[in-house]
Motif scaffolding. Structure first.
Motif, PDB file in Angstrom:
ATOM      1  N   SER A   1       0.859  -1.197   0.000  1.00 53.29           N
ATOM      2  CA  SER A   1       0.000   0.000   0.000  1.00 53.29           C
ATOM      3  C   SER A   1       0.886   1.234   0.000  1.00 53.29           C
ATOM      4  O   SER A   1       1.814   1.323   0.810  1.00 53.29           O
ATOM      5  CB  SER A   1      -0.862   0.049   1.263  1.00 53.29           C
TER       6      SER A   1
ATOM      7  N   GLY B   1      -4.929  -0.367   6.198  1.00 53.84           N
ATOM      8  CA  GLY B   1      -4.056  -1.475   6.556  1.00 53.84           C
ATOM      9  C   GLY B   1      -4.348  -2.726   5.763  1.00 53.84           C
ATOM     10  O   GLY B   1      -5.083  -2.697   4.769  1.00 53.84           O
TER      11      GLY B   1
ATOM     12  N   SER C   1       3.668  -1.337   3.730  1.00 47.54           N
ATOM     13  CA  SER C   1       2.917  -0.080   3.709  1.00 47.54           C
ATOM     14  C   SER C   1       3.895   1.094   3.688  1.00 47.54           C
ATOM     15  O   SER C   1       4.825   1.145   4.490  1.00 47.54           O
ATOM     16  CB  SER C   1       2.039  -0.004   4.955  1.00 47.54           C
TER      17      SER C   1
ATOM     18  N   SER D   1      -1.513   3.467   9.926  1.00 46.17           N
ATOM     19  CA  SER D   1      -1.187   2.365   9.016  1.00 46.17           C
ATOM     20  C   SER D   1      -1.073   1.093   9.845  1.00 46.17           C
ATOM     21  O   SER D   1      -0.199   1.001  10.710  1.00 46.17           O
ATOM     22  CB  SER D   1       0.133   2.692   8.320  1.00 46.17           C
TER      23      SER D   1
ATOM     24  N   LEU E   1      -0.769  -3.088   9.864  1.00 44.53           N
ATOM     25  CA  LEU E   1      -0.513  -4.336   9.139  1.00 44.53           C
ATOM     26  C   LEU E   1      -0.492  -5.459  10.165  1.00 44.53           C
ATOM     27  O   LEU E   1       0.197  -5.358  11.176  1.00 44.53           O
ATOM     28  CB  LEU E   1       0.843  -4.289   8.427  1.00 44.53           C
TER      29      LEU E   1
ATOM     30  N   CYS F   1       6.189  -1.438   7.754  1.00 38.82           N
ATOM     31  CA  CYS F   1       5.435  -0.164   7.816  1.00 38.82           C
ATOM     32  C   CYS F   1       6.454   0.966   7.797  1.00 38.82           C
ATOM     33  O   CYS F   1       7.212   1.122   8.753  1.00 38.82           O
ATOM     34  CB  CYS F   1       4.702  -0.014   9.143  1.00 38.82           C
TER      35      CYS F   1
ATOM     36  N   THR G   1       2.051   4.011  13.014  1.00 37.50           N
ATOM     37  CA  THR G   1       2.162   2.695  12.357  1.00 37.50           C
ATOM     38  C   THR G   1       1.916   1.616  13.404  1.00 37.50           C
ATOM     39  O   THR G   1       2.428   1.685  14.519  1.00 37.50           O
ATOM     40  CB  THR G   1       3.550   2.476  11.725  1.00 37.50           C
TER      41      THR G   1
END
Lengths: 244, 393
Positions: free
Chosen positions: B245, B258, B274, B286, B288, B303, B316
């Protein structure tokens, strides 16, 4: 004809005086060697000549082919034909060496296919698609810097310690590339060296010595370099050469 | 209980993450703005979709609630409006994203119009991308998409989503993806909304044995709010996914974006990446997450964020959750800024300040594009270049 002149230069970095007096002049065909002890201001002088934003010229002028470039930003100086290979380039994560070289070649109207030839000449083909500087050895970093000069083909090139922390093979490759530059596009080179190793492989026309922020000696005699390298900078302080 | 009933009960159910939006405020709002076709084509092109002369295996273009182009150029791909699915295809709907997930999914179940059902036939390797585009003039766009890639099939879907500048909009999408055994799907989504749009994509994918799912998501312009957390379930042994992403937060954007990968099968692999760029007053979360229960599964999350303005903020949240004693999970996370010495160095190499920053941001958003065929890769590189230029403060 004078291609690059530093006229009575004083330079500050972050408000601190780094270079208090520098006078030098390069003519067409000159390969000048600039030597000096650690912290004498050699790299600062080169950065100031190239227009590095953090190195402010607080006195004196810089002239390129007679044009006053003292107030110009670095990219304008670059476009006027002044190039620099810096001593310690930063690592640029995600930015491929190829991307930078291609952009430089394109900027002067060249073909991006030249990049491959340049990389081959400097034995860095294997680095082209890697992030710039990430995992490069000392010699690879120096050769990548010189590759950028070959990509730019500057009229005047400033080269900061191309021989520090590298093996003799790298020095020979770099010397050969600088020689190629002088035979093609470049009118003059100003090379900073600490060890003098590069000078064994390139024909210098003059030597500058810098100490404590001042250019203290200019000599057309190449022997000055070997004297300094064998006797130390103390020899200059004691009146060796023909100090200013 | 049927889909509509379940949805009605969830119509005021907020999502666990992201700003809460009054969905009903946007539904039924009349869109007065007429958009010339040339503008639509231009905007679609900016998000990687060529409407005029597409090099595609199939093309789907929806403008507001109307499907304007629907065609397939190969017998390997069936594409039809979601409302036209056959009875036996109904089983794919609402299985991965339940209608009562939250109010945004519920709004699609109750008021949605449009969306596609795509089936890539067994064993077919479709080289040209399936291009889909969702364009909004304003108001609400609520769509439901289903993608079925049958056993051994391979395909690429490139989706561009965009809106007219300054039009107030709400876009909610439900996308359910089924990957058969040994199949492969490359799923590229490029969003370019505007500063007054709210976006709530809801995506889930299930992977059978040996399947591969590759996802690229790029948000390349300011958007008022986005919240999304696609879920990738690697159920089949040996299945794998790569998800990247790349997100630009600008002005007053608020994003919570995410990915979640569930490593359920044996020897499954997931890599979630990300890259966030935050400028102005944007706020970006963000997240993940990898959950592992399959034996000898492996997962990695990265991230990374760049903050380019003093008022921007990034959080993150990398999460690893393992219920398997022989799985390996790793994560990396970093938030930083562009260092002055990098900019100054590039300026010495002939680049002005903007060019130097653009090169460095483009470098920051570098992700593994090796999964993409050359044509899509070039298009993606152009999109990332524009994103880098838009990131400069």
């Amino acid at each position: 004809m004078e291609v690059l002149v530093a006229r009575d230069l004083a330079v500050e970095c972050n408000g601190k005086s780094i270079v208090t007096y520098a006078r030098l002049s390069l003519s067409k065909g000159d390969i000048a060697i600039l030597i000096g002890p650690n912290g004498s201001g050699k790299s600062s002088l080169l950065n100031a000549l190239a227009g590095h934003p953090r190195y402010k010229v607080v006195r004196g002028r810089v002239l390129l082919y007679g044009r006053d470039i003292t107030g110009l930003p670095p990219y304008e100086r670059f476009r006027l034909g002044l190039g620099i290979a810096v001593q310690n380039p930063p690592r640029l994560k995600g930015v491929k060496l190829r991307t930078i070289l291609e952009a430089i070649v394109r900027r002067r109207g060249g073909e991006v296919s030249e990049v491959q030839r340049i990389a081959k000449a400097l034995s860095i083909e294997h680095l082209l698609d890697r992030d710039f500087g990430v995992g490069f050895s000392g010699g690879e970093m120096k050769r990548a810097e010189i590759a950028m000069l070959l990509a730019q083909r500057p009229r005047v090139a400033l080269v900061d310690e191309p021989d520090s922390g590298v093996d003799v093979d790298s020095v020979m490759i770099i010397a050969s590339a600088l020689d190629e530059l002088m035979k093609s596009a470049t009118d003059a080179l100003l090379i900073v060296t600490h060890s003098g190793m590069i000078a064994k492989h390139i024909r210098a026309t003059k030597v500058y010595v810098m100490m404590n922020g001042r250019v203290v000696l200019e000599s057309p005699k190449f022997e000055v370099l070997s004297e300094v390298l064998s006797k130390g900078f103390k020899w200059i302080m004691e009146g060796g050469g023909s100090g200013r | 209980m049927d889909v509509k009933e379940r949805a009605k009960r969830a119509l005021s159910k907020p999502a666990p993450f992201g700003p809460d939006i009054d969905v009903l405020h946007y539904i039924g709002e009349e869109v007065r703005q007429e958009t010339p076709s040339s503008s639509v084509e231009e905007l679609a092109s900016r998000v990687g979709v060529e409407l005029r002369s597409p090099k595609a295996s199939a093309l789907y273009y929806q403008r507001d609630e109307r499907i304007e182009i629907l065609k397939t150029l190969t017998s390997c791909v069936d594409i039809k409006p979601i409302e036209s699915v056959d009875k036996d295809e109904l089983e794919y709907l609402w299985r991965l994203v339940p209608p009562d997930t939250d109010k945004y999914v519920a709004s699609v179940a109750l008021y949605g119009k449009g969306g596609y059902f795509i089936r890539v036939r067994k064993g077919c390797r479709v080289e040209l991308p399936i291009q889909t585009c969702f364009f909004m003039s304003g108001g609400a766009q609520l769509v439901h998409n289903v993608v079925v890639v049958e056993d051994g099939a391979e395909a690429i879907i490139v989706t561009g989503c965009t809106i007219m500048p300054e039009s107030i909009g709400f876009h909610s999408s439900v996308t359910e993806i089924y990957l058969g055994r040994g199949s492969k799907l490359i799923d590229v989504t490029i969003h370019s909304w505007n500063r007054v749009t709210h976006v709530r994509p809801r995506t889930a994918a299930v992977l059978s044995e040996g399947a591969t799912y590759v996802s690229y998501y790029v948000n390349m312009s300011r958007t008022r709010t986005i919240q999304t957390l696609p879920r990738i379930e690697l159920r089949g042994d040996g299945s794998q996914c790569y998800s990247a992403s790349i997100i630009l937060g600008a002005e007053d954007s608020e994003y919570d974006i995410g990915s979640l990968a569930r490593l359920l099968g044996r020897e499954t692999r997931a890599e979630l990446v990300s890259k966030v760029i935050a400028r102005d007053r944007s706020r970006v979360v963000s997240r993940l997450k990898i959950e592992a229960s399959g034996s000898r599964s492996k997962g990695f999350t990265e991230c990374s964020a760049l903050i380019l303005s003093p008022s921007a903020r990034v959080e993150t949240i990398p999460e690893l959750d393992s219920a398997s004693d022989d799985s390996e999970l790793h994560h990396e996370a970093s938030i930083g800024r562009i260092r002055d010495e990098e900019i100054e160095y590039l300026m010495l190499k002939g680049f002005d300040y903007r060019e130097a920053v653009s090169i460095l941001i483009r470098g920051f958003v570098e992700v593994n594009l090796d999964f993409l065929p050359e044509s899509v890769r070039k298009s993606m590189e152009s999109v990332l270049k524009v994103l880098a230029e838009r990131s400069i403060v």
